[in-house]
Structure formats: C-alpha cells, structure tokens
Design a protein around this motif. Structure first.
Motif, mmCIF file in Angstrom:
data_model
loop_
_atom_site.group_PDB
_atom_site.id
_atom_site.type_symbol
_atom_site.label_atom_id
_atom_site.label_comp_id
_atom_site.label_asym_id
_atom_site.label_seq_id
_atom_site.Cartn_x
_atom_site.Cartn_y
_atom_site.Cartn_z
ATOM 1 N N PHE A 29 0.899 -1.131 -0.018
ATOM 2 C CA PHE A 29 -0.133 -0.011 -0.036
ATOM 3 C C PHE A 29 0.847 1.207 -0.101
ATOM 4 O O PHE A 29 1.692 1.482 1.024
ATOM 5 C CB PHE A 29 -0.989 -0.031 1.216
ATOM 6 N N GLY A 30 0.426 2.261 -0.850
ATOM 7 C CA GLY A 30 1.439 3.304 -1.222
ATOM 8 C C GLY A 30 0.651 4.462 -0.151
ATOM 9 O O GLY A 30 -0.188 4.281 0.173
ATOM 10 N N THR A 31 1.262 5.725 -0.345
ATOM 11 C CA THR A 31 0.759 6.797 0.239
ATOM 12 C C THR A 31 -0.453 7.243 -0.252
ATOM 13 O O THR A 31 -0.629 7.260 -1.513
ATOM 14 C CB THR A 31 1.920 7.984 0.404
ATOM 15 N N ILE A 32 -1.463 7.577 0.445
ATOM 16 C CA ILE A 32 -2.701 8.119 0.216
ATOM 17 C C ILE A 32 -2.953 9.628 0.453
ATOM 18 O O ILE A 32 -2.274 9.970 1.423
ATOM 19 C CB ILE A 32 -3.960 7.414 0.319
ATOM 20 N N GLY A 33 -3.958 10.275 -0.271
ATOM 21 C CA GLY A 33 -3.967 11.857 0.081
ATOM 22 C C GLY A 33 -5.028 12.330 0.657
ATOM 23 O O GLY A 33 -5.465 13.610 0.865
ATOM 24 N N LYS A 34 -6.055 11.516 0.984
ATOM 25 C CA LYS A 34 -7.145 11.905 1.603
ATOM 26 C C LYS A 34 -7.556 11.066 2.941
ATOM 27 O O LYS A 34 -6.823 10.160 3.234
ATOM 28 C CB LYS A 34 -8.467 11.510 0.821
ATOM 29 N N GLY A 35 -8.473 11.516 3.816
ATOM 30 C CA GLY A 35 -8.756 10.854 4.899
ATOM 31 C C GLY A 35 -9.823 10.794 5.603
ATOM 32 O O GLY A 35 -10.884 11.480 5.024
ATOM 33 N N LEU A 36 -10.097 10.390 6.757
ATOM 34 C CA LEU A 36 -11.358 10.214 7.296
ATOM 35 C C LEU A 36 -11.114 10.278 8.794
ATOM 36 O O LEU A 36 -9.890 10.309 9.409
ATOM 37 C CB LEU A 36 -12.207 8.914 6.946
ATOM 38 N N ALA A 169 -16.717 13.337 5.660
ATOM 39 C CA ALA A 169 -16.865 12.925 4.370
ATOM 40 C C ALA A 169 -16.760 14.233 3.735
ATOM 41 O O ALA A 169 -16.317 14.082 2.134
ATOM 42 C CB ALA A 169 -18.381 12.464 4.199
ATOM 43 N N GLY A 170 -16.868 15.538 4.254
ATOM 44 C CA GLY A 170 -16.799 16.622 3.202
ATOM 45 C C GLY A 170 -15.389 16.772 2.672
ATOM 46 O O GLY A 170 -15.091 17.360 1.763
ATOM 47 N N ASN A 171 -14.526 16.247 3.695
ATOM 48 C CA ASN A 171 -13.063 16.582 3.091
ATOM 49 C C ASN A 171 -12.646 15.572 1.880
ATOM 50 O O ASN A 171 -11.318 15.404 1.485
ATOM 51 C CB ASN A 171 -12.007 16.176 4.376
ATOM 52 N N LEU A 172 -13.706 14.673 1.853
ATOM 53 C CA LEU A 172 -13.247 13.607 0.723
ATOM 54 C C LEU A 172 -14.231 13.658 -0.662
ATOM 55 O O LEU A 172 -13.897 13.114 -1.461
ATOM 56 C CB LEU A 172 -13.523 12.302 1.295
ATOM 57 N N ILE A 173 -15.122 14.752 -0.549
ATOM 58 C CA ILE A 173 -16.042 15.025 -1.553
ATOM 59 C C ILE A 173 -15.521 15.062 -2.820
ATOM 60 O O ILE A 173 -16.236 14.794 -4.049
ATOM 61 C CB ILE A 173 -16.923 15.892 -1.241
ATOM 62 N N GLY A 174 -14.158 15.787 -3.078
ATOM 63 C CA GLY A 174 -13.580 15.927 -4.425
ATOM 64 C C GLY A 174 -12.708 14.669 -4.859
ATOM 65 O O GLY A 174 -12.180 14.507 -5.925
ATOM 66 N N SER A 175 -12.733 13.489 -4.093
ATOM 67 C CA SER A 175 -12.264 12.401 -4.328
ATOM 68 C C SER A 175 -13.278 11.106 -4.421
ATOM 69 O O SER A 175 -13.390 10.449 -3.409
ATOM 70 C CB SER A 175 -10.858 12.172 -3.621
ATOM 71 N N PRO A 176 -13.920 10.949 -5.431
ATOM 72 C CA PRO A 176 -14.974 9.703 -4.957
ATOM 73 C C PRO A 176 -14.291 8.621 -4.742
ATOM 74 O O PRO A 176 -15.192 7.920 -3.768
ATOM 75 C CB PRO A 176 -15.567 9.876 -6.638
ATOM 76 N N ASP A 177 -13.283 8.110 -5.177
ATOM 77 C CA ASP A 177 -12.846 6.648 -4.939
ATOM 78 C C ASP A 177 -12.491 6.795 -3.501
ATOM 79 O O ASP A 177 -12.811 5.693 -2.611
ATOM 80 C CB ASP A 177 -11.686 6.414 -5.760
ATOM 81 N N LEU A 178 -11.980 7.789 -3.039
ATOM 82 C CA LEU A 178 -11.360 7.715 -1.540
ATOM 83 C C LEU A 178 -12.762 7.909 -0.593
ATOM 84 O O LEU A 178 -12.665 7.472 0.505
ATOM 85 C CB LEU A 178 -10.332 8.779 -1.002
ATOM 86 N N LEU A 179 -13.882 8.627 -0.976
ATOM 87 C CA LEU A 179 -15.017 8.856 -0.363
ATOM 88 C C LEU A 179 -15.524 7.699 -0.289
ATOM 89 O O LEU A 179 -16.068 7.229 0.926
ATOM 90 C CB LEU A 179 -15.791 9.798 -1.067
ATOM 91 N N THR A 180 -15.641 6.909 -1.185
ATOM 92 C CA THR A 180 -16.225 5.574 -1.291
ATOM 93 C C THR A 180 -15.458 4.585 -0.384
ATOM 94 O O THR A 180 -16.218 3.701 0.566
ATOM 95 C CB THR A 180 -16.250 4.985 -2.559
ATOM 96 N N GLU A 259 -26.196 11.434 12.581
ATOM 97 C CA GLU A 259 -25.858 13.233 12.329
ATOM 98 C C GLU A 259 -24.460 13.230 12.424
ATOM 99 O O GLU A 259 -23.790 12.622 13.390
ATOM 100 C CB GLU A 259 -26.746 13.881 13.210
ATOM 101 N N PRO A 260 -23.488 13.833 11.708
ATOM 102 C CA PRO A 260 -22.244 14.133 11.596
ATOM 103 C C PRO A 260 -21.775 14.896 12.967
ATOM 104 O O PRO A 260 -22.596 16.005 13.550
ATOM 105 C CB PRO A 260 -21.761 14.874 10.341
ATOM 106 N N ILE A 261 -20.488 15.018 13.267
ATOM 107 C CA ILE A 261 -19.957 15.835 14.285
ATOM 108 C C ILE A 261 -18.749 16.412 13.618
ATOM 109 O O ILE A 261 -18.163 15.876 12.635
ATOM 110 C CB ILE A 261 -19.628 15.179 15.639
ATOM 111 N N THR A 262 -18.526 17.640 14.124
ATOM 112 C CA THR A 262 -17.416 18.644 13.605
ATOM 113 C C THR A 262 -15.923 17.889 13.898
ATOM 114 O O THR A 262 -15.852 17.133 14.916
ATOM 115 C CB THR A 262 -17.427 19.996 13.842
#
Length: 275
Positions: A29-36, A169-180, A259-262
């Motif tokens: 597994f290599g480096t990824i650029g999005k998170g949760l 989830a909002g931090n991942l919205i621009g990267s559909p694969d990572l959001l999934t 419901e989400p929390i911040t």
C-alpha cells in the motif's frame, strides 16, 4: 494497488468470523492523500472541566492530510482501549456463551488494522505519534475492572465514531474513490456500534438523542443533535398516511440517520483521554 480493493478487506460481511491477517497486504500500500476521522466520547465531562492536558491534540487543517492525521490519533485511542481491555481480562469469556469476548476480539483486530492502514497511508512525512491515553480519566472510571463500565464506554466510543466518520465526508467529496473507501470503513464502525449496543440489551442504533439505559449523564453530548428529523430539506416527521393509517412516528426518521460531528468536537472529545 487498487485502494478500493484494499479497503474492502475491512468490510467483510462475516466480520465476526473473519480470521485472516489483513496486515500482510499493507506492504503493497502506497501513500494516499485523503482521510477520514473517528472520535471518542465526552465521558465524565462534568468532573473534568478544570483538567489540564499537557499533550492535547489541536484541530488539524481542513485538508486531506489533516483529516488522515486526526483519524490516526483517534484510531490509536480505540486500538489501545480494546487491546487493554482484552489484556485486562475484564471481558468475561463466559458472557453470552462466549460471544462477548469473540465480538471484542474481532473489533480489536479491526482497530489494529485501521491503525496500520492509516500509518501506511500517511507515510513517514506526515506520520503522527501515538499519544499517552488515560481511560480511567484520572481515576474517575474503571473500564478495565468493571465490565459494565467498559461496555458503556465502548458504546459511547462507537456511537461517536460513526458520527465522526460522517463528519469527515466533506473532506473527501472531491475524491470519489476515497470517499467510497471511507464510507466502507464507516460501515464497519457502524457494525461495531450495533454489536456493542446489542450486547448491552439496547437497539442497535441511536434513538433520537437518548443515550440509553446505564449510560452516565456525562455521555449526553455524544447523542445531542441526533434527534434531527429533517433530511435533504424534507421533514420525515411530517409524513402521514392519511386515512390509510397513522402518521409515521417522528422517532423513525431520527433513527434512520446518524448526524455528523465536526472536527473540533472530535478533537475536544479526544483530549479528555490524552494525558
């Protein structure tokens, strides 16, 4: 390596029966650029208002790397909590015919794998070290000596974790694969939450803003805001079957969604357990 295929290793529908070593795949597994993110629970807030923390974490920037760093810190917390519980022997091997121990062994395996996954994703350039945790919160609680306190804290961790994943989830919205991918892990955490709640004799989901039987009042912030009935501009509590039947209970709409929390709330909660 296909990231989604890797993430799928954490979403086995037979999660209570899984025995494979998922860590073996981390070497590919290599480096990824999005998170949760995950979060913990304000357990004992009223007794801790004046507590000072030398090693508080601070809210990371609203970036992909920041989200991943917060996720790792919070996953460290859950990993250590469950590993310490298993080592302590607080989980009775005979409870429910051994099911309780089996459930927490599997949850612990998932949390250990999540930490390895996030470390691999961040890489050495963005790695954050594990904080020192105090799950007794200065002696206010005894989760490794009292099984019911352990279960209550586990429920609060898991219920909050589900909300925190959704909050990122909002931090991942621009990267559909990572959001999934993130939402797939979110589904695993939701199953953790359901299992823990059912072990306590509760519904497998949050009902309104009710924390449930046996939960200290200090845990109420975990459930605040969960009573929402409006989704996508539609008030689910207003649905009526007219003459065909009664109005759908308002609680049903609330129970259907978490419901989400911040990020800020997740950090505030986590710092309670960092010493």
């Amino acid at each position: 390596m296909n990231l989604l295929k890797f993430i799928e290793s954490f979403t086995d529908e037979k999660f209570l029966n899984s025995t494979g070593d998922r860590r073996k795949s981390l070497g590919q597994f290599g480096t990824i650029g999005k998170g949760l993110a995950l979060a913990t629970v304000p357990f004992g807030l009223s007794a801790l208002s004046n507590k000072a923390f030398a090693n508080d974490i601070t809210p990371p920037p609203s970036t992909a790397i920041g989200a991943l760093q917060l996720a790792l810190t919070l996953e460290y917390l859950e990993k250590e909590f469950y590993n310490m519980a298993l080592d302590s022997g607080v989980i009775p091997a005979s409870e429910n015919g051994g099911r309780d121990l089996k459930v927490f062994q599997q949850i612990a395996q998932h949390e250990n794998d999540h930490v390895d996954f996030l470390i691999a994703g961040l890489g050495s350039a963005n790695f954050v070290p594990k904080p020192t945790f105090d799950f007794t919160v200065g002696g206010a609680f005894d989760p490794f000596g009292n099984y019911q306190e352990f279960l209550a804290l586990a429920q609060a961790f898991e219920d909050t974790g589900v909300r925190a994943y959704k909050g990122q989830a909002g931090n991942l919205i621009g990267s559909p694969d990572l959001l999934t991918a993130a939402l797939q892990i979110h589904s695993v955490e939701a199953r953790h939450a359901s299992e823990v709640r059912r072990l306590r004799g509760l519904k497998g989901w949050i009902s309104g803003n009710i924390r449930g039987a046996g939960m200290p009042p200090e845990t109420q912030p975990v459930y605040d805001g969960e009573e929402v009935t409006t989704q996508a501009g539609f008030n689910t509590a207003s649905v009526s079957n007219g003459s065909a039947g009664p109005t759908i209970p308002a609680i049903a709409g609330s129970e259907a969604y978490d419901e989400p929390i911040t990020t800020q709330k997740a950090v505030d909660i986590a710092n309670i357990f960092i010493v």
